[in-house]
Structure formats: structure tokens, C-alpha cells
Design a protein around this motif. Structure first.
Motif, PDB file in Angstrom:
ATOM      1  N   ILE A   1      18.480 -35.562  38.008  1.00  0.00           N
ATOM      2  CA  ILE A   1      19.276 -35.082  36.878  1.00  0.00           C
ATOM      3  C   ILE A   1      20.198 -36.221  36.458  1.00  0.00           C
ATOM      4  CG2 ILE A   1      20.856 -33.302  36.057  1.00  0.00           C
ATOM      5  CD1 ILE A   1      20.000 -31.582  38.405  1.00  0.00           C
ATOM      6  N   TYR A   2      20.267 -36.457  35.167  1.00  0.00           N
ATOM      7  CA  TYR A   2      21.076 -37.558  34.648  1.00  0.00           C
ATOM      8  C   TYR A   2      22.134 -37.077  33.675  1.00  0.00           C
ATOM      9  CZ  TYR A   2      17.855 -41.090  36.480  1.00  0.00           C
ATOM     10  OH  TYR A   2      17.130 -41.900  37.302  1.00  0.00           O
ATOM     11  N   ARG A   3      23.149 -37.898  33.495  1.00  0.00           N
ATOM     12  CA  ARG A   3      24.120 -37.730  32.421  1.00  0.00           C
ATOM     13  C   ARG A   3      24.670 -39.119  32.107  1.00  0.00           C
ATOM     14  NH1 ARG A   3      29.443 -34.759  33.525  1.00  0.00           N
ATOM     15  NH2 ARG A   3      30.033 -36.005  31.720  1.00  0.00           N
ATOM     16  N   THR A   4      25.405 -39.239  31.020  1.00  0.00           N
ATOM     17  CA  THR A   4      26.093 -40.511  30.819  1.00  0.00           C
ATOM     18  C   THR A   4      27.457 -40.404  31.469  1.00  0.00           C
ATOM     19  OG1 THR A   4      26.990 -39.792  28.724  1.00  0.00           O
ATOM     20  CG2 THR A   4      24.986 -41.120  28.637  1.00  0.00           C
ATOM     21  N   VAL A   5      27.938 -41.546  31.929  1.00  0.00           N
ATOM     22  CA  VAL A   5      29.225 -41.545  32.598  1.00  0.00           C
ATOM     23  C   VAL A   5      29.956 -42.837  32.254  1.00  0.00           C
ATOM     24  CG1 VAL A   5      28.468 -42.660  34.751  1.00  0.00           C
ATOM     25  CG2 VAL A   5      30.296 -40.978  34.823  1.00  0.00           C
ATOM     26  N   THR A   6      31.275 -42.746  32.078  1.00  0.00           N
ATOM     27  CA  THR A   6      32.075 -43.960  31.910  1.00  0.00           C
ATOM     28  C   THR A   6      32.623 -44.359  33.281  1.00  0.00           C
ATOM     29  OG1 THR A   6      34.171 -42.819  31.590  1.00  0.00           O
ATOM     30  CG2 THR A   6      32.844 -43.227  29.608  1.00  0.00           C
ATOM     31  N   GLY A   7      33.060 -45.590  33.392  1.00  0.00           N
ATOM     32  CA  GLY A   7      33.617 -46.062  34.656  1.00  0.00           C
ATOM     33  C   GLY A   7      34.808 -45.225  35.088  1.00  0.00           C
ATOM     34  N   SER A   8      35.656 -44.858  34.135  1.00  0.00           N
ATOM     35  CA  SER A   8      36.856 -44.091  34.490  1.00  0.00           C
ATOM     36  C   SER A   8      36.492 -42.725  35.052  1.00  0.00           C
ATOM     37  CB  SER A   8      37.750 -43.903  33.268  1.00  0.00           C
ATOM     38  OG  SER A   8      38.060 -45.143  32.718  1.00  0.00           O
TER      39      SER A   8
ATOM     40  N   THR B   1      33.579 -53.082  41.640  1.00  0.00           N
ATOM     41  CA  THR B   1      32.481 -52.284  41.128  1.00  0.00           C
ATOM     42  C   THR B   1      31.775 -53.023  39.995  1.00  0.00           C
ATOM     43  OG1 THR B   1      32.010 -50.295  39.875  1.00  0.00           O
ATOM     44  CG2 THR B   1      34.261 -51.030  39.839  1.00  0.00           C
ATOM     45  N   ARG B   2      30.465 -52.848  39.919  1.00  0.00           N
ATOM     46  CA  ARG B   2      29.674 -53.644  38.988  1.00  0.00           C
ATOM     47  C   ARG B   2      29.315 -52.924  37.696  1.00  0.00           C
ATOM     48  NH1 ARG B   2      24.027 -54.412  42.154  1.00  0.00           N
ATOM     49  NH2 ARG B   2      25.436 -55.524  43.548  1.00  0.00           N
ATOM     50  N   SER B   3      29.414 -51.606  37.674  1.00  0.00           N
ATOM     51  CA  SER B   3      29.004 -50.872  36.473  1.00  0.00           C
ATOM     52  C   SER B   3      29.653 -49.496  36.489  1.00  0.00           C
ATOM     53  CB  SER B   3      27.481 -50.712  36.462  1.00  0.00           C
ATOM     54  OG  SER B   3      27.098 -49.787  37.454  1.00  0.00           O
ATOM     55  N   PRO B   4      29.634 -48.793  35.360  1.00  0.00           N
ATOM     56  CA  PRO B   4      30.271 -47.471  35.319  1.00  0.00           C
ATOM     57  C   PRO B   4      29.789 -46.553  36.443  1.00  0.00           C
ATOM     58  CG  PRO B   4      29.752 -48.164  33.105  1.00  0.00           C
ATOM     59  CD  PRO B   4      29.165 -49.203  34.009  1.00  0.00           C
ATOM     60  N   GLY B   5      28.480 -46.410  36.602  1.00  0.00           N
ATOM     61  CA  GLY B   5      27.963 -45.498  37.621  1.00  0.00           C
ATOM     62  C   GLY B   5      28.320 -45.936  39.036  1.00  0.00           C
ATOM     63  N   ASP B   6      28.359 -47.231  39.253  1.00  0.00           N
ATOM     64  CA  ASP B   6      28.674 -47.791  40.572  1.00  0.00           C
ATOM     65  C   ASP B   6      30.090 -47.415  41.020  1.00  0.00           C
ATOM     66  OD1 ASP B   6      27.981 -49.564  42.775  1.00  0.00           O
ATOM     67  OD2 ASP B   6      29.378 -51.023  41.906  1.00  0.00           O
ATOM     68  N   CYS B   7      30.962 -47.109  40.055  1.00  0.00           N
ATOM     69  CA  CYS B   7      32.357 -46.773  40.378  1.00  0.00           C
ATOM     70  C   CYS B   7      32.447 -45.604  41.359  1.00  0.00           C
ATOM     71  CB  CYS B   7      33.117 -46.391  39.115  1.00  0.00           C
ATOM     72  SG  CYS B   7      33.538 -47.795  38.084  1.00  0.00           S
ATOM     73  N   PHE B   8      31.539 -44.666  41.239  1.00  0.00           N
ATOM     74  CA  PHE B   8      31.587 -43.475  42.087  1.00  0.00           C
ATOM     75  C   PHE B   8      31.491 -43.875  43.563  1.00  0.00           C
ATOM     76  CE2 PHE B   8      29.474 -39.817  44.187  1.00  0.00           C
ATOM     77  CZ  PHE B   8      30.417 -38.840  43.920  1.00  0.00           C
ATOM     78  N   GLU B   9      30.458 -44.639  43.861  1.00  0.00           N
ATOM     79  CA  GLU B   9      30.217 -45.052  45.242  1.00  0.00           C
ATOM     80  C   GLU B   9      31.348 -45.948  45.763  1.00  0.00           C
ATOM     81  OE1 GLU B   9      26.612 -47.336  46.831  1.00  0.00           O
ATOM     82  OE2 GLU B   9      25.800 -45.857  45.415  1.00  0.00           O
ATOM     83  N   VAL B  10      31.800 -46.851  44.920  1.00  0.00           N
ATOM     84  CA  VAL B  10      32.832 -47.796  45.359  1.00  0.00           C
ATOM     85  C   VAL B  10      34.156 -47.074  45.614  1.00  0.00           C
ATOM     86  CG1 VAL B  10      34.170 -49.823  44.690  1.00  0.00           C
ATOM     87  CG2 VAL B  10      31.720 -49.763  44.264  1.00  0.00           C
TER      88      VAL B  10
ATOM     89  N   GLY C   1      38.473 -53.425  32.227  1.00  0.00           N
ATOM     90  CA  GLY C   1      38.523 -52.683  30.966  1.00  0.00           C
ATOM     91  C   GLY C   1      37.142 -52.387  30.419  1.00  0.00           C
ATOM     92  N   PHE C   2      36.218 -53.288  30.644  1.00  0.00           N
ATOM     93  CA  PHE C   2      34.863 -53.076  30.155  1.00  0.00           C
ATOM     94  C   PHE C   2      34.220 -51.887  30.863  1.00  0.00           C
ATOM     95  CE2 PHE C   2      30.295 -53.846  30.524  1.00  0.00           C
ATOM     96  CZ  PHE C   2      29.960 -53.828  29.182  1.00  0.00           C
ATOM     97  N   ILE C   3      34.269 -51.915  32.188  1.00  0.00           N
ATOM     98  CA  ILE C   3      33.665 -50.824  32.970  1.00  0.00           C
ATOM     99  C   ILE C   3      34.383 -49.500  32.700  1.00  0.00           C
ATOM    100  CG2 ILE C   3      33.366 -49.936  35.320  1.00  0.00           C
ATOM    101  CD1 ILE C   3      32.729 -52.742  36.216  1.00  0.00           C
ATOM    102  N   ALA C   4      35.710 -49.572  32.573  1.00  0.00           N
ATOM    103  CA  ALA C   4      36.499 -48.357  32.380  1.00  0.00           C
ATOM    104  C   ALA C   4      35.995 -47.560  31.177  1.00  0.00           C
ATOM    105  CB  ALA C   4      37.972 -48.714  32.187  1.00  0.00           C
ATOM    106  N   ASN C   5      35.688 -48.256  30.090  1.00  0.00           N
ATOM    107  CA  ASN C   5      35.335 -47.574  28.840  1.00  0.00           C
ATOM    108  C   ASN C   5      33.844 -47.479  28.589  1.00  0.00           C
ATOM    109  OD1 ASN C   5      38.034 -47.120  27.906  1.00  0.00           O
ATOM    110  ND2 ASN C   5      38.163 -49.317  27.562  1.00  0.00           N
ATOM    111  N   ALA C   6      33.069 -48.368  29.219  1.00  0.00           N
ATOM    112  CA  ALA C   6      31.642 -48.399  28.935  1.00  0.00           C
ATOM    113  C   ALA C   6      30.949 -47.190  29.566  1.00  0.00           C
ATOM    114  CB  ALA C   6      31.034 -49.683  29.479  1.00  0.00           C
ATOM    115  N   ALA C   7      29.816 -46.812  28.966  1.00  0.00           N
ATOM    116  CA  ALA C   7      29.061 -45.681  29.507  1.00  0.00           C
ATOM    117  C   ALA C   7      27.649 -46.114  29.835  1.00  0.00           C
ATOM    118  CB  ALA C   7      29.031 -44.551  28.491  1.00  0.00           C
TER     119      ALA C   7
END
Ligand SMILES: Cc1ncc(C[n+]2csc(CCOP(=O)(O)OP(=O)(O)O)c2C)c(N)n1
Ligand code: SF4
Lengths: 616, 341
Positions: A234-241, A376-385, A406-412
Motif C-alpha cells: 500500500i502506498y501514499r505520498t509523504v513529505t519529509g516532515s 536522512t536521504r529522502s522524505p520516506g527515509d525520514c520515518f526509519e531514521v 528544507g528540501f526533504i522537509a517539503n518534498a514529497a
């Protein structure tokens, strides 16, 4: 007869307009529909620091870029294939980056004398030959929007506001994306103002219909981007924040501790405060403090009392937190400190991205004050980190710095939803009431981790006093003894260095584990480096990509891994900070490749640097 | 203040005395405050495990080391913020903040203001010696103008900050004053502060024998004290003086409190203002009283508002009322999702 739908592997679309034109909403809704179409994607919201700069000016231009494709997408794309420019200023700021031959969608209606002047155009670019070489689609979007919403009784200004939905409708048609998710969203967002919802929906439909009908006149094409072959789930889009906030909540659950989050608003860190404040029902305490000092102090006070303190800020706020970080290190209490990096020094470029707080994270405190640093390297990676930061903090009784930007925070990006039950818990251990002859010593250490004994108020028999003054290794009482200070300093370092044994070995993200060149990166440069290395390898170059998550301590095998390469190139959005740390730790001849523009790397620039380094 | 289970055994002063050697200068006023606290806690029914002392930096901030309770000696000025975190995490704890005039009003003024404004359920004790003791005697925000110190060899020029006025201006709902030598008065003030649900602010006049000796002499000296302190009692007329013939009236023309002598100019006891500790207006005026040397310094509970909902309960209440509505899984799955087969 309708023209054939053209199939594309990927496309980069950039929406640009005035800050008041709603480009961020347009971009995020286009993203949502794209994600639902099953494409991989990366986004880049690029907005000014001013909330509402004067209308029509170049510094008030707000943009949203999305790269989406039928294959794996790692970056937001070097150059847009399509630029949507809602006014002259947006054209002026963004045209330079549009791919030659790319498509330009312009709102002709906004190219008034006044707006042209404000953007600094002497002549109307739409009229001369300035736009030759692009595929220009001139539309009076303003007028057509007004026409579409005229029955809803909105004022002139409000009616014009629907321009972005008209444009979105057209773009959804162009890329064969669904409209329904946007309609659902509009209905929900304006549930209390149905006339606004309906006007926006009408504008959206009108933009879409315009595409359908004008297709016949053959100057607009329709494109299709096939779904990507992704891992099932199951997928969704997620931002880093978002992912980061959810990771913190998961970290609380996994440690069995209540999370106490203290923060003070600052760009681009605030979305974490907002997200966690909306999650109180999970038993998360959130506290908007009077400043960043109070924010970290309250979080630390909560950790002292037995909770998991978490605080978050950006460079200037992290600077204010420094003294309290020293106290957290000295008292060896768990704490997670999130730094959403932005351009510096001082206020710098608040809405732009940078990786320039690495020195601050690793070295930036008074005294010898080591602490783990993860990134963290990407928005989704933030969860694990975020979960990993919580684990290290609790297990080692230490503050942990988590670097995002700032890039990861806002990017999806699309994100495969994790199975929360499958994550290994790491229950915190707190001292119990001593039994029999036992006495409580707050600085008794775990032999393996060197973590101290966490005694918390409310428990009988573990009463103790603690503070920032040096403590006796043996008793935890105040000690000014010279040998003891040496021993405690050594121990604090040994504890943090020891974490290297508890983290995974460094893997090579792409390429062989030895060779001519290793490109070593960290943080949000992952995508561009990955892509550049892929292209270099396709050209037959001996180059590998190594991307770090753990910046202090480094993984145990990192030194030997790096020493297997003839050359090391470290691309960073700073003046060469990881390069210095690698040289410091390993006496390696690491070479910097830096960019401090507030913008993400371009693949082409990185590729050039890789070629040059190999050739040198 | 907290509802606590009655301790099983009756605790004594010894139970609250830690094994650490006290390191203040001999004769420092801090000793008397420490003793008084150790003596008063058992009377409050406090337990060692539920009591936490949080302090900043300064001589006074060493206080927690000497209490056999939980203690956190933190960083300069930040104790109110750290204590707020302690209380938010564990509302059942009894949290005391120990701070100095430099710690609390200079570097930490912002945090003190906001802890008071939020009405966090803390007992805040500010030891006012009108000097920076630990850094060897520089002037502080409460030093009187003209104070000669190593950093002001020609005398300080900064106007003086009044801690009581500061607290009231920050929205304090409990404000009191006592003095280090008042071993009978101080425990009562501690008890009242402890009993108040919300931020209780107590200014303790404290003598620094080394760097600012005898600044409170007029108030503490048995001979001069009666004329220089106004012992407040709720519902009682504000009468003071060695002969108990002086009093405070409200002069409506000058819109100020005024010192009068009973029996002079037709003043009778009936003209004297009766202390109403629930009156904010009166508290504000009392806060300013004593700034002029001809006026007595009000001692005791200056202001105690009606109980209000505590800040911590309000913050945690939002969690509890929401709690369990959605799980983390619900939140993560809450957006628009799609399935890849
Ligand atoms: C960040 C920081 N700045 C300065 C100091 C030095 N310092 C320690 S205590 C103190 C003043 C303390 O004065 P006060 O609060 O009145 O306490 P006292 O020592 O008089 O009890 C100062 C300036 C410090 N410890 N930390
Ligand atoms: S310097 Fe002053 S305040 Fe500090 S311990 Fe000595 S007498 Fe007390």
C-alpha cells in the motif's frame, strides 16, 4: 479525429506564479493525482521567504516542480520539460531553466503592461521572438477562469483565485490524470463555503474541457506516463516532515515512553511542530515554547522525568539549543534533536536548502561533547531514521542529532506504508526501587553500552541529584578531581564511539565496493548523486556511490571501504564539511564538490564533476 | 501542589538532608533557607520520591544538591523551562524551582516570565541578594542604582527591577515575599506556595555576606525591622511599626498607598487598609510599596488568586480527550493510498 496519446517515460513539470496564485496547492494536487496514477515521483516546492511579496514581482514568484515517471524517480529533474507561468515575473525567473524545445504554458491575460513592468520586461516577450525555440501555448487563463466561474456570485478577486484550478484541470488532462481526487479535496477543504468549492471545481472542469476541445485544433497534445513497477504494497505520498513526525511517534511506542515534543516555530522546521501537535491523541505532549532554548530545556526536563524528550528546529534555533545540548550530554539523558537545515549563516536563505550544519552537529559545542549524528536521504527515509534516532537516544542515554533539510522537509515522494508491528521494539529501562542492601547509583553503567542508570522522579529509593557539573565516575556526585574528569570524558567518547558496533555496516548504494572513484554523500543529495553515478557507470566509468546515514560515529567498515578506492569525491550543499570530517577521521584525501546556492544539485553538474575527478 | 498518598512513616528534617557537604560561604543566607525547607517539607506531607528541585546556576542554585529528594542543577536561567518539562511529563510530581536574581531575572527573565504567565504548577523561589554571588560580586538587575562592584567601579546606573512587580506583570496568580532570617514566617510562606495550584512565586530576601552584606539589614535587624516591614495577613489591617501605630491607607487623590500614623491628622485604625490577598489591584500597589526607603516592605502573601484550571492539566487534558481516537496506523493510512499488486 483525436490525436494519439503520446507515451512518455518521465516528465518534469514546473508550476510557477505569484505567491498569491496558489502554485503550491496546484503542485501538491497534481502530485496527489500523479501518485494515484501509480507513477514514481519527486517534488520540489520552491517558494520565497516573504509571505506575500508585492504582487507581480520577481521575488514574489513561487514555484512547484514535479518529476514523475514510469521508472524509478530519484530527483526533481535538472530541467523542466513543461513550464507553467502564471505571470511575467514567473516567466522571467524560470525560463532560463526550461529545456530547449520544452513546452511553455502562459496566462496571456496576466501579461499586462503593469505586470510586464513589475517583472522588468521592456517588451512583451509573448509578442517578440524571445520565446522562439519553445513550444509556446498562450492562453488567456484569467479570462477563461472568470467565464467558468461567473455563475457562482464570487467577487472579481475571488473568481480570479480559481485560475490555478483551471490550469490544474488543463494539466491533468494533458497528462491523463484523474480529476476526482482534486474534486474530493476541494469539497472537503471548502465544506463550509460550498460556493467557493463549486467555483473551483467548475474552473478545474473548464481547464480540462479546454484541453479536450482544443486537442482537435492540434496545438495541444495529451501524454501518458505508465505506472511504475514498484514493490507490492500500500502506498501514499509523504513529505519529509510527515514521515519524520510519524517516526518520532513510532519511536515513542517502540521505546514504551511518552513523547514530549518542545519546539519554537522556524522555517523549514515548523511542519514537524504542526504535525505532532495534531497527533496528541497518541499520547504525545507538544509544547510551543517561548524560544528554542526553552523548547530543548522542556524536552530535557521531560526526559529527566522519564519521558522521551524531542525538540526540533533549524540552524539558528539549533545554535540557541547548544548550551542545553551540553547539559544533556553531561547528564546523559535521552533526547532527540531534529535540525531541518536551511541556507545560512544567520538568517541566510530561510526557505532554501543547504547541508551546512554538519560541523555544528558534530563539533559545535563547548567542551568535549560527543553525540551521535544521523541523517536522512529522502522524505520516506525520514520515518526509519527518526525511529533509529529514538533507539540510539534511549539505548545509549544520549542526545542524538537528526539532520534533515528544507528540501526533504517539503518534498514529497510515494512511500510504501510500513508494517508497524514488524519493527523491533527497544523498550527503555528505568531504575526500580532498590531491594535489600542495594543502593542506587545514577552513574552505574551498562557494561556493554556504557549507558548510565536512568533513575526517574516518582520512584522511591532512586532519589538523586544531577547536573552539569562533572560527576564522579563511581558515585555520580559532584567531582572536581582531575583524573576523574579525564576518565569521564574518555567514557563519554567511548560510549558514543561504541555505537559503531550497533549500527549496520556501510553498504555501497551503487557499483563495486572498490575501484577508481567513490562518490560519498549524505542527506538529500542522494537522488542527484544516484542518477549521476548511474549515468557515469553507463558511460563505462569506474565509479561507485556510497551514501551515509550515520555521520557520528561512522559505520565500522567505512574506513576500509573508502580506502579501497583510488579517489574519493564528496558532493555537498555546503563548503565541504563531510569532506573535512572524513579527512579528520580517516586521513583520507577526500575531494570536495560543493554548491551553496540554496538549490539541489543538478545531475549534469555532478556528472561533470565525476568525469573531471576521474580524468584528473 | 499535588494530592499525595500519605507517607507511611513520618519523615523528619533528616530525611530531606542529603549526604553532600554544603559549600556556601559561612554566614550565607542560603543556609537558613535550606534548613527551613528541610524542616518544612515533612510538615507538608511531602515525600522524597515525589519532590523535585530544579535550579539554574548561581550560589543559590546549588540548593538541590543538599536536599535528599530528586534534584536537577541545570544551566543558567533555564530552570523554569526545564521544570515546565518535568511537570508536563509527570504532573504528579511536586516541583520546586530555585533561582537567583541574576539567574531568574537577568539571563532567565524570559523563561521566568513565561512559566508564570502559563501558570505552570511550580513553586518558584527566587533568592534575591541583589548581586551575582557565584561570579564574585557583579551587580544584578535588582541591585540598587549606584551599587559599586567590580564591573561598576563608579556605581551601577541601571534602574532596579522589582521582582514582585515583574511577577505580577507576568500574570502571576500567587506572589509572596519572605526573608532568610524569618524562620517562623518562611515555613508559612512555603506552605501557602505549595498549596497553591499554579505557579507560585516567592521572593526570598537573602543576604550575601561576602559581596553585598547587610542590604536587608533594616528588614532583618530586630531593632529596625518593625518599622521597615509590613507583615501582611489576609483580612487584617496593614498596621506596622515598633509601636504598631503606623499604617497604610489608599490616597485616592494621589492614587497611591501612603504611610500614615494612627492618631495623627485624625487617622484612626478604621482608616487603615485591610489586606485582601485576592485583590490584584491591591497586590500591584503593594508590589511597589517599599521602593521608597520611607515605606515598609510588604512581607507574606501579597497576592493569591482564586484557583484556576492548571496549565498542565489543560495541556494534558487535550491529549486525554483525544487519546485513542486514532492510532498511528490510522494516521499513516489516513491519506489517499493506492495499492501496487
Ligand atoms: C551561560 C552562562 N553565563 C554566565 C554564567 C556565569 N554565572 C554563573 S552564576 C551567575 C550569576 C548568578 O547570580 P544570581 O542568580 O544572583 O545567583 P547567586 O550566585 O547570587 O545566588 C553568572 C553570571 C554561566 N554559568 N552561564
Ligand atoms: S558568595 Fe554570597 S551568595 Fe554566594 S555563597 Fe557566598 S555568601 Fe552566599
Amino acid at each position: 479525429m483525436a490525436l494519439e496519446v503520446q507515451s512518455l517515460e518521465s516528465a518534469v513539470v514546473r508550476f510557477a506564479g505569484d505567491s498569491g496564485d496558489g502554485m503550491q496547492l496546484t503542485g501538491s494536487q497534481f502530485t496527489n493525482s500523479t501518485a494515484l496514477s501509480g507513477n514514481d515521483l519527486a517534488t520540489f516546492p520552491d517558494f520565497p521567504a516573504e509571505i506575500r511579496a508585492p504582487v507581480g514581482t520577481t521575488f514574489g514568484v513561487s514555484a512547484f516542480q514535479i518529476n514523475f515517471g514510469a521508472t524509478s524517480i530519484k530527483t526533481v529533474g535538472d530541467q523542466p520539460d513543461v513550464l507553467v507561468a502564471m505571470n511575467p515575473a514567473a516567466l522571467k525567473v524560470n525560463l532560463g531553466n526550461l529545456r530547449k524545445g520544452g513546452m511553455l504554458v502562459l496566462d496571456e491575460g496576466s501579461f499586462t503592461t503593469r505586470n510586464l513592468q513589475k517583472a522588468g520586461y521592456a517588451d512583451n516577450p509573448v509578442e517578440g521572438d524571445a520565446l522562439d525555440g519553445y513550444q509556446v501555448i498562450k492562453l488567456d487563463i484569467s479570462k477563461m477562469t472568470m467565464e467558468a466561474v461567473k455563475d457562482f456570485g464570487l467577487g472579481n478577486k475571488e473568481a480570479l483565485r480559481c485560475k490555478n484550478m483551471w490550469t490544474l484541470g488543463l494539466m491533468l488532462w494533458m497528462y491523463t490524470r484523474k480529476r476526482q481526487p482534486v474534486v474530493d479535496w476541494l469539497e472537503k477543504k471548502f465544506a463550509k463555503k460550498p460556493e467557493i468549492a463549486n467555483a473551483n471545481i467548475a474552473a478545474l472542469n473548464a481547464g480540462h474541457a479546454y484541453g479536450e476541445t482544443s486537442e482537435l485544433s492540434a496545438h495541444i497534445h495529451q501524454y501518458e506516463v505508465e505506472p511504475v513497477h514498484a514493490e507490492p504494497g500500500i502506498y501514499r505520498t509523504v513529505t519529509g516532515s510527515q514521515a519524520l513526525s510519524w517516526g518520532i511517534a513510532a519511536g515513542g511506542d517502540l521505546s514504551g515512553l511518552e513523547v514530549m515534543f518542545g519546539s519554537y516555530p522556524i522555517t523549514p522546521a515548523s511542519p514537524i511542530l504542526h504535525t505532532l501537535s495534531g497527533m496528541k491523541e497518541l499520547g504525545i505532549v507538544t509544547f510551543q515554547a517561548e524560544d528554542e532554548i526553552a523548547a530543548i530545556c522542556a524536552a530535557l526536563g521531560a526526559s529527566y522525568a522519564g519521558a522521551l524528550g524531542v525538540t526540533s528546529s533549524s540552524g539558528p534555533g539549533i545554535a540557541l539549543k547548544t548550551e542545553a545540548l551540553g547539559l544533556a550530554i553531561s547528564t546523559e539523558l535521552p533526547l532527540v534533536v531534529i535540525n531541518s537545515q536551511r541556507g545560512g549563516p544567520s538568517t541566510g536563505l530561510p526557505t532554501k536548502t543547504e547541508q551546512s550544519d554538519l560541523y555544528q552537529a558534530i563539533y559545535g559545542r563547548n567542551g568535549d561533547a560527543p553525540m551521535p549524528v544521523v541523517t536522512t536521504r529522502s522524505p520516506g527515509d525520514c520515518f526509519e531514521v527518526a525511529i533509529e534516532a529514538c533507539r540510539l537516544a534511549v539505548k545509549y542515554m544520549t542526545p542524538v542529532m537528526l539532520l534533515t533539510d528544507g528540501f526533504i522537509a517539503n518534498a514529497a515522494e510515494p512511500w510504501k506504508l510500513p508494517d508497524l508491528d514488524a519493527i523491533e521494539p527497544f523498550p527503555a529501562s528505568q531504575a526500580k526501587t532498590p531491594e535489600g542492601d542495594e543502593t542506587f547509583n545514577p552513574f552505574l553503567r551498562d557494561e556493554e553500552t556504557l549507558a548510565r542508570n536512568w533513575g526517574v522522579p516518582g520512584v522511591k529509593g532512586t532519589e538523586h541529584r544531577i547536573g552539569g557539573i562533572e560527576k564522579s565516575y563511581d558515585t555520580g556526585h559532584i567531582s572536581y578531581d582531575p583524573d576523574n574528569h579525564q576518565k569521564m570524558t574518555d567514557t563519554r567518547f567511548a560510549k558514543i564511539d561504541g555505537i559503531a558496533g550497533d549500527i549496520p555496516d556501510q553498504v555501497v548504494d551503487q557499483g563495486e565496493d572498490s575501484g577508481t572513484l567513490a562518490v560519498v554523500g549524505w542527506g538529500s543529495t542522494y537522488g542527484p548523486i544516484e542518477e549521476a553515478v548511474k549515468r557515469a557507470r553507463a558511460d563505462g566509468l569506474s565509479v561507485s556511490h556510497i551514501h551515509l546515514r550515520y555521520l557520528n560515529p561512522f559505520p565500522k567498515n567505512l574506513e576500509s571501504l573508502l580506502k579501497g578506492f583510488d579517489k574519493i569525491l564528496v558532493p555537498e550543499m555546503n563548503n565541504g564539511q563531510l569532506k573535512t570530517v572524513l579527512r579528520d577521521k580517516f586521513l583520507l584525501d577526500a575531494k570536495p564538490f560543493t554548491q551553496i546556492s540554496g538549490l539541489p544539485f543538478k545531475i549534469s553538474d555532478l556528472l561533470g564533476a565525476i568525469r573531471a575527478e576521474i580524468a584528473s | 501542589m499535588n494530592e499525595m498518598t500519605t507517607p507511611q512513616e513520618k519523615l523528619t528534617i533528616k530525611d530531606f538532608t542529603s549526604d553532600q557537604e554544603v559549600r556556601w560561604c559561612p554566614g550565607c543566607g542560603d543556609y537558613a533557607i535550606l534548613k527551613c525547607m528541610q524542616r518544612t517539607l515533612p510538615e507538608l506531607g511531602a515525600t522524597r520520591e515525589n519532590t523535585v528541585f530544579v535550579s539554574g546556576i548561581g550560589c543559590s542554585s546549588r540548593f538541590p544538591y543538599y536536599m535528599d529528594t530528586y534534584g536537577f542543577h541545570t544551566i543558567h536561567g533555564r530552570a523554569p523551562a526545564i521544570a515546565t518539562g518535568v511537570k508536563l511529563a509527570k504532573p504528579e510530581l511536586d516541583v520546586w524551582v530555585i533561582t537567583g536574581d541574576g539567574d531568574g531575572l537577568s539571563i532567565g527573565g524570559n523563561h521566568l516570565m513565561h512559566a508564570i504567565r502559563r501558570d505552570v504548577d511550580l513553586n518558584i523561589l527566587l533568592f534575591n541578594n541583589q548581586i551575582y554571588g557565584l561570579t564574585k560580586g557583579q551587580y544584578s538587575p535588582t541591585s540598587v542604582v549606584g551599587t559599586k562592584t567590580p564591573s561598576t567601579p563608579q556605581g551601577s546606573v541601571d534602574p532596579t527591577l522589582n521582582p514582585i512587580a515583574f511577577a505580577l506583570g507576568s500574570g502571576a496568580r500567587f506572589v509572596a515575599r519572605t526573608v532568610d532570617t524569618a524562620q517562623k514566617h518562611m515555613p508559612d510562606v512555603f506552605k501557602r506556595a505549595h498549596a497553591f495550584k499554579g505557579a507560585s512565586f516567592v521572593e526570598i530576601l537573602q543576604n550575601c555576606i561576602v559581596y553585598n552584606d547587610a542590604i536587608w539589614e533594616e528588614i532583618t535587624n530586630k531593632k529596625t525591622a518593625p518599622d521597615h516591614q509590613l507583615l501582611l495577613e489576609h483580612g487584617m489591617p496593614m498596621i506596622f511599626g515598633a509601636e504598631r501605630n503606623k499604617g497604610i491607607i489608599f490616597n485616592a487623590k494621589s492614587f497611591a498607598l501612603e504611610v500614615v500614623t494612627i492618631g495623627e491628622n485624625g487617622i484612626t485604625e478604621g482608616d487603615i487598609l485591610v489586606h485582601d490577598e485576592t485583590s490584584l489591584q491591591m497586590a500591584r500597589m503593594l508590589g511597589d510599596l517599599g521602593e521608597n526607603p520611607s515605606e515598609p516592605a510588604p512581607m507574606g502573601v501579597i497576592y493569591a488568586a482564586e484557583a484556576d484550571q492548571s496549565y498542565v492539566d489543560a495541556v494534558r487534558g487535550q491529549m486525554v480527550s483525544e487519546k485513542g481516537k486514532r492510532s498511528l496506523k490510522d494516521i499513516i493510512h489516513g491519506g489517499q493510498t493506492w495499492v501496487v499488486e
